[in-house]
Design an enzyme around this catalytic site. Structure first.
Site, PDB file in Angstrom:
ATOM      1  N   ALA A 136     -50.157   8.361 -19.042  1.00  0.00           N
ATOM      2  CA  ALA A 136     -51.233   7.868 -18.182  1.00  0.00           C
ATOM      3  C   ALA A 136     -50.714   7.316 -16.851  1.00  0.00           C
ATOM      4  O   ALA A 136     -51.464   6.688 -16.115  1.00  0.00           O
ATOM      5  CB  ALA A 136     -52.022   6.776 -18.914  1.00  0.00           C
ATOM      6  N   HIS A 188     -41.206   7.579 -21.063  1.00  0.00           N
ATOM      7  CA  HIS A 188     -41.777   8.641 -20.232  1.00  0.00           C
ATOM      8  C   HIS A 188     -40.686   9.665 -19.922  1.00  0.00           C
ATOM      9  O   HIS A 188     -40.358   9.935 -18.777  1.00  0.00           O
ATOM     10  CB  HIS A 188     -42.390   8.053 -18.964  1.00  0.00           C
ATOM     11  CG  HIS A 188     -43.612   7.237 -19.243  1.00  0.00           C
ATOM     12  ND1 HIS A 188     -44.867   7.802 -19.377  1.00  0.00           N
ATOM     13  CD2 HIS A 188     -43.776   5.904 -19.441  1.00  0.00           C
ATOM     14  CE1 HIS A 188     -45.747   6.846 -19.631  1.00  0.00           C
ATOM     15  NE2 HIS A 188     -45.107   5.693 -19.692  1.00  0.00           N
ATOM     16  N   HIS A 209     -42.660   1.829 -25.592  1.00  0.00           N
ATOM     17  CA  HIS A 209     -43.696   2.286 -26.531  1.00  0.00           C
ATOM     18  C   HIS A 209     -43.195   3.462 -27.371  1.00  0.00           C
ATOM     19  O   HIS A 209     -43.581   4.617 -27.186  1.00  0.00           O
ATOM     20  CB  HIS A 209     -45.041   2.567 -25.866  1.00  0.00           C
ATOM     21  CG  HIS A 209     -45.034   3.276 -24.543  1.00  0.00           C
ATOM     22  ND1 HIS A 209     -44.403   4.481 -24.323  1.00  0.00           N
ATOM     23  CD2 HIS A 209     -45.626   2.949 -23.372  1.00  0.00           C
ATOM     24  CE1 HIS A 209     -44.598   4.862 -23.075  1.00  0.00           C
ATOM     25  NE2 HIS A 209     -45.329   3.944 -22.476  1.00  0.00           N
ATOM     26  N   ASN A 212     -44.446   7.226 -28.169  1.00  0.00           N
ATOM     27  CA  ASN A 212     -45.374   7.670 -27.147  1.00  0.00           C
ATOM     28  C   ASN A 212     -44.645   8.032 -25.861  1.00  0.00           C
ATOM     29  O   ASN A 212     -43.766   7.299 -25.405  1.00  0.00           O
ATOM     30  CB  ASN A 212     -46.423   6.586 -26.859  1.00  0.00           C
ATOM     31  CG  ASN A 212     -47.234   6.223 -28.092  1.00  0.00           C
ATOM     32  OD1 ASN A 212     -47.188   5.113 -28.585  1.00  0.00           O
ATOM     33  ND2 ASN A 212     -47.960   7.190 -28.613  1.00  0.00           N
ATOM     34  N   ARG A 220     -34.021  19.743 -36.169  1.00  0.00           N
ATOM     35  CA  ARG A 220     -32.970  20.426 -35.403  1.00  0.00           C
ATOM     36  C   ARG A 220     -32.892  19.957 -33.956  1.00  0.00           C
ATOM     37  O   ARG A 220     -31.918  20.259 -33.268  1.00  0.00           O
ATOM     38  CB  ARG A 220     -33.181  21.946 -35.455  1.00  0.00           C
ATOM     39  CG  ARG A 220     -32.793  22.557 -36.807  1.00  0.00           C
ATOM     40  CD  ARG A 220     -32.770  24.068 -36.749  1.00  0.00           C
ATOM     41  NE  ARG A 220     -34.109  24.624 -36.593  1.00  0.00           N
ATOM     42  CZ  ARG A 220     -34.918  24.918 -37.613  1.00  0.00           C
ATOM     43  NH1 ARG A 220     -34.521  24.689 -38.863  1.00  0.00           N
ATOM     44  NH2 ARG A 220     -36.110  25.437 -37.387  1.00  0.00           N
ATOM     45  N   HIS A 243     -52.122   4.292 -31.184  1.00  0.00           N
ATOM     46  CA  HIS A 243     -50.963   4.916 -30.544  1.00  0.00           C
ATOM     47  C   HIS A 243     -49.962   5.458 -31.562  1.00  0.00           C
ATOM     48  O   HIS A 243     -49.291   6.462 -31.296  1.00  0.00           O
ATOM     49  CB  HIS A 243     -50.251   3.910 -29.628  1.00  0.00           C
ATOM     50  CG  HIS A 243     -50.866   3.771 -28.284  1.00  0.00           C
ATOM     51  ND1 HIS A 243     -52.007   3.036 -28.073  1.00  0.00           N
ATOM     52  CD2 HIS A 243     -50.504   4.265 -27.074  1.00  0.00           C
ATOM     53  CE1 HIS A 243     -52.321   3.083 -26.785  1.00  0.00           C
ATOM     54  NE2 HIS A 243     -51.428   3.835 -26.160  1.00  0.00           N
ATOM     55  N   ASP A 264     -49.225  -3.247 -24.367  1.00  0.00           N
ATOM     56  CA  ASP A 264     -49.488  -2.234 -23.332  1.00  0.00           C
ATOM     57  C   ASP A 264     -50.946  -2.361 -22.880  1.00  0.00           C
ATOM     58  O   ASP A 264     -51.630  -1.369 -22.616  1.00  0.00           O
ATOM     59  CB  ASP A 264     -49.198  -0.824 -23.858  1.00  0.00           C
ATOM     60  CG  ASP A 264     -49.059   0.217 -22.737  1.00  0.00           C
ATOM     61  OD1 ASP A 264     -49.090  -0.168 -21.549  1.00  0.00           O
ATOM     62  OD2 ASP A 264     -48.934   1.406 -23.061  1.00  0.00           O
TER      63      ASP A 264
END
Length: 373
Positions: A136, A188, A209, A212, A220, A243, A264
């Site tokens: 987001a 991220h 987080h 996420n 693998r 989440h 968050d």
């Protein structure tokens, strides 16, 4: 606070549960704990360390990126839910916008707002993230540069930075900043297991987080999640039960010794369903969550008192759940006088009834009016 106060109940101390009293000193710290071993009876109330939230974007209809008085407003909202200290968390944005907001956070962090949580500093979540894993976050990702980061640090105390370790040059940034005491977290990210392990070797110490906006676990291709489960001592996780599935939470709890929890939270926290701001995005609060127009989860509406209840709901003992909301985040930031109930520590306290509903909150000895007051 002008005079001492005494709180009685079942107290969570470093030695375990005690029945007794906590006496608050006039300087906002704990004067002493008069404790005896807990009896087997059901307590009328629990006395816990106040919650420490290291990932807060907003609350009460206000977003941190608005700057100005937004930080104080957010700190007051979360104090009413038991959060006694927090990191104001930024969004990915153009440099001039980040600088403007950091200057406002820097001013707010120098003095605690009345009836508000202590703003410990900043969690810089981006802009040093992978543009292919924005989640987001707005589309303003860029490569980190020490000159820019040093300019940001001159404006506000930056305690924690989220970045993607696979971006060229970021391992050097991790090494340099972690040596200076800044907590460096991976998030991220489209990084591989090997890239995440390399970041840990350079001084990265956490994961933003967990699960996420990062590469997941495959047998693998273990990904960043696999690196966290195999090697991390600390990681943050959002326990809103949206989440992350409870089964995945329990997996992380078994693997990461000092897994701690964050909200968050967004401007929608503590507010009714509707439209709110998250950085430059418009988001919608509905069905207990916050989402972009395409359905992507966009932060949360979670408060820390509900996080505690959620952890207990999925099977954690209360003391363990409390540690993951108070002690472990304090230790992660190196704060020896917060996140615990002990003589000399700050009188940051959450008092809860037998059903884990908040009854009283104290921030540095100041009693805070609760949300229903």
């Amino acid at each position: 606070m002008t005079e001492t106060q005494t709180l009685q109940g079942r107290i969570l101390t470093a030695s375990g549960w005690m029945d007794g009293a906590v006496r608050l000193a006039a300087d906002g710290r704990i004067a002493e704990i008069d404790a005896r071993l807990a009896s087997g009876r059901q307590p009328e109330r629990y006395i816990l360390p106040g919650f420490i939230d290291l990932h807060v974007h907003g609350g009460g209809g206000v977003d941190i990126m608005e700057g100005g008085d937004a930080v104080s407003h957010v700190a007051r909202l979360h104090a009413r839910f038991g959060t006694t200290s927090l990191l104001a968390t930024t969004m990915t944005a153009p440099p001039e916008e980040i600088s403007r907001v950091l200057a406002d956070i820097g001013r707010c962090s120098k003095e605690r707002a009345p009836a508000g949580s202590r703003v410990l500093g900043v969690h810089l979540e981006g802009p040093y993230i992978n543009p292919g894993k924005l989640g987001a976050q707005p589309d303003d990702a860029c490569r980190a540069a020490m000159a820019q980061i040093n300019g940001y640090r001159a404006l506000a105390p930056i305690s924690l930075i989220t970045l993607a370790p696979e971006i060229p040059g970021h391992l050097d940034i991790i090494r340099e900043l972690s040596a200076q005491g800044v907590r460096m977290q991976m998030g991220h990210t489209l990084g591989s297991y090997e890239e995440a392990v390399a970041a840990l070797e350079q001084g990265a110490s956490g994961f933003t987080h967990l699960f996420n906006a990062m590469t997941g676990l495959h047998h693998r291709q273990p990904g960043v999640v696999g690196a966290a489960l195999a090697h991390a001592e600390y990681a943050e996780l959002i326990p809103d039960l949206l989440h992350v599935h409870p089964g995945a939470i329990r997996t992380a709890l078994r693997a990461i010794p000092r897994l701690y929890c964050v909200t968050d939270s967004t401007a929608a926290a503590g507010m009714p369903d509707g439209e709110y701001k998250l950085g430059s995005h418009s988001v919608t609060k509905c069905m207990g969550g916050v989402r972009l127009a395409d359905g992507t989860l966009a932060g949360s509406t979670l408060t820390m008192d509900q996080a505690l209840r959620n952890l207990v709901k999925i099977g954690l003992p209360l003391a363990d759940a409390s540690n993951r909301l108070s002690l472990y985040p304090a230790d992660y930031l190196g704060l020896a006088d917060r996140g615990r109930l002990a003589a000399g520590a700050w009188a940051d306290i959450a008092v809860m009834d037998a059903e884990l509903n908040l009854q009283q909150v104290y921030v540095e000895g100041e009693e805070i009016g609760l949300v229903d007051a």
